[in-house]
Motif scaffolding. Structure first.
Motif, PDB file in Angstrom:
ATOM      1  N   LEU A  71       0.812  -1.219   0.000  1.00 31.78           N
ATOM      2  CA  LEU A  71       0.000   0.000   0.000  1.00 31.78           C
ATOM      3  C   LEU A  71       0.842   1.265   0.000  1.00 31.78           C
ATOM      4  N   GLY A  72       2.096   1.157   0.440  1.00 30.79           N
ATOM      5  CA  GLY A  72       2.943   2.338   0.535  1.00 30.79           C
ATOM      6  C   GLY A  72       2.497   3.280   1.629  1.00 30.79           C
ATOM      7  N   SER A  73       1.905   2.730   2.687  1.00 28.33           N
ATOM      8  CA  SER A  73       1.418   3.563   3.784  1.00 28.33           C
ATOM      9  C   SER A  73       1.579   2.835   5.109  1.00 28.33           C
ATOM     10  N   THR A  74       1.536   3.604   6.193  1.00 30.54           N
ATOM     11  CA  THR A  74       1.702   3.063   7.542  1.00 30.54           C
ATOM     12  C   THR A  74       0.552   2.133   7.905  1.00 30.54           C
ATOM     13  N   VAL A  75       0.868   1.056   8.573  1.00 30.90           N
ATOM     14  CA  VAL A  75      -0.144   0.117   9.064  1.00 30.90           C
ATOM     15  C   VAL A  75      -0.009   0.035  10.580  1.00 30.90           C
ATOM     16  N   LEU A  76      -1.047   0.440  11.300  1.00 33.53           N
ATOM     17  CA  LEU A  76      -1.037   0.472  12.767  1.00 33.53           C
ATOM     18  C   LEU A  76      -2.029  -0.538  13.316  1.00 33.53           C
ATOM     19  N   CYS A  77      -1.554  -1.475  14.111  1.00 35.40           N
ATOM     20  CA  CYS A  77      -2.406  -2.513  14.674  1.00 35.40           C
ATOM     21  C   CYS A  77      -2.187  -2.577  16.179  1.00 35.40           C
ATOM     22  N   PRO A  78      -2.947  -1.812  16.954  1.00 38.16           N
ATOM     23  CA  PRO A  78      -2.724  -1.749  18.403  1.00 38.16           C
ATOM     24  C   PRO A  78      -3.094  -3.025  19.148  1.00 38.16           C
ATOM     25  N   ASP A  79      -3.880  -3.910  18.515  1.00 41.44           N
ATOM     26  CA  ASP A  79      -4.277  -5.143  19.202  1.00 41.44           C
ATOM     27  C   ASP A  79      -4.577  -6.234  18.177  1.00 41.44           C
TER      28      ASP A  79
END
Length: 272
Positions: A85-93
């Motif tokens: 995707l060329g973008s940040t992936v944030l997975c807090p849980d």
């Protein structure tokens, strides 16, 4: 915070880690500095390319090392999505239901490895993207806006190092030209080899090339077969590659990758 001051602060933190090692700045210093500055337990980095076998570059501990290999073997996870995707992936849980459905294998495997939260930041300058910086936490945690911005600055620093670029601003704390072996952090027990012209990547590329000849298939299918074999047997990709190169392992030509291939790594909006 002014972007320029953030960049300078992050570069100083990375340079400090290199100074502690007594070596030139390398990508492992970016990872160790990120762990020291952010509410995470570990960091890892993988080199990724559309036309070459991806491979881990470095990691700060055994969990992050396992997460890097796990994602490249399975072909799914935040690292893969961030690169595609060329973008940040944030997975807090990782226990969140939507993540369990999206990463059908990786989510449970990462939890078993000791990661509860994972964050991936693509290394990117313009259209060039040489890899991804991954962070993990053993507990559920959300990064605030400042922490995300810092993590992105760490990713920018890693990109410059990987592209062998010079930081030319006045007073720039480090010069990344022609990094030596110590800059790779290979003197640390948990660090994977960094040299982009050899080591880990060369062995995976070599194994893929051997399979191309043995199985009479193209590069992509050969790499899929390599990944699939590692996945089906619960073995690290690096171990399977080493066995192929050493002629300890020969995959049968009638092995259908669709039978044991890891889950599709495409993000939901690209699935047909």
């Amino acid at each position: 915070m002014v972007p320029g001051s953030r960049s300078a602060r992050i570069r100083a933190l990375v340079a400090e880690q290199a100074a502690l090692r007594g070596a030139r700045v390398g990508v492992l210093d970016v990872c160790t500095a990120a762990v020291a500055a952010l509410p995470v337990g570990g960091a890892g980095m993988s080199a990724m390319s559309p036309d070459r076998a991806s491979h881990p570059l470095c990691s700060t501990d055994s969990v992050s090392q396992h997460l890097e290999e796990l994602q490249l073997t399975l072909g799914e996870g935040p690292c893969v999505d961030a690169y595609v995707l060329g973008s940040t992936v944030l997975c807090p849980d990782l226990l969140a239901g939507e993540l369990q459905r999206h990463w059908t294998v990786f989510a449970d495997a990462a939890l078993e490895a000791g990661a509860r939260a994972v964050f991936a930041f693509p290394l990117q300058i313009g259209a060039v993207s040489p890899g991804v910086l991954d962070l993990y936490s053993s507990s559920s945690v959300e990064l605030d806006a400042e922490e995300v911005a810092d993590a992105m600055a760490f990713a920018d620093a890693a990109t410059l190092i990987l592209l062998d670029a010079r930081i030319s601003e006045t007073g720039g704390p480090f010069d990344t030209h022609a990094p030596d072996a110590d800059a790779a952090g290979t003197d640390r027990p948990d660090a994977a080899p960094f040299d982009d012209l050899g080591g880990y990547r060369a062995e995976i590329d070599q194994a893929t090339g051997i399979l191309m000849v043995q199985l009479d298939v193209g590069f992509e299918e050969a790499f899929i077969r390599l990944r699939a074999h590692a996945y089906a047997r619960g073995t690290r990709l690096s171990v399977v590659a080493a066995d192929v190169v050493a002629h300890r392992l020969r995959l049968p030509p009638d092995t259908a990758p669709s039978d044991i291939q890891p889950p599709d790594a495409r993000p939901p909006d690209e699935e047909s």
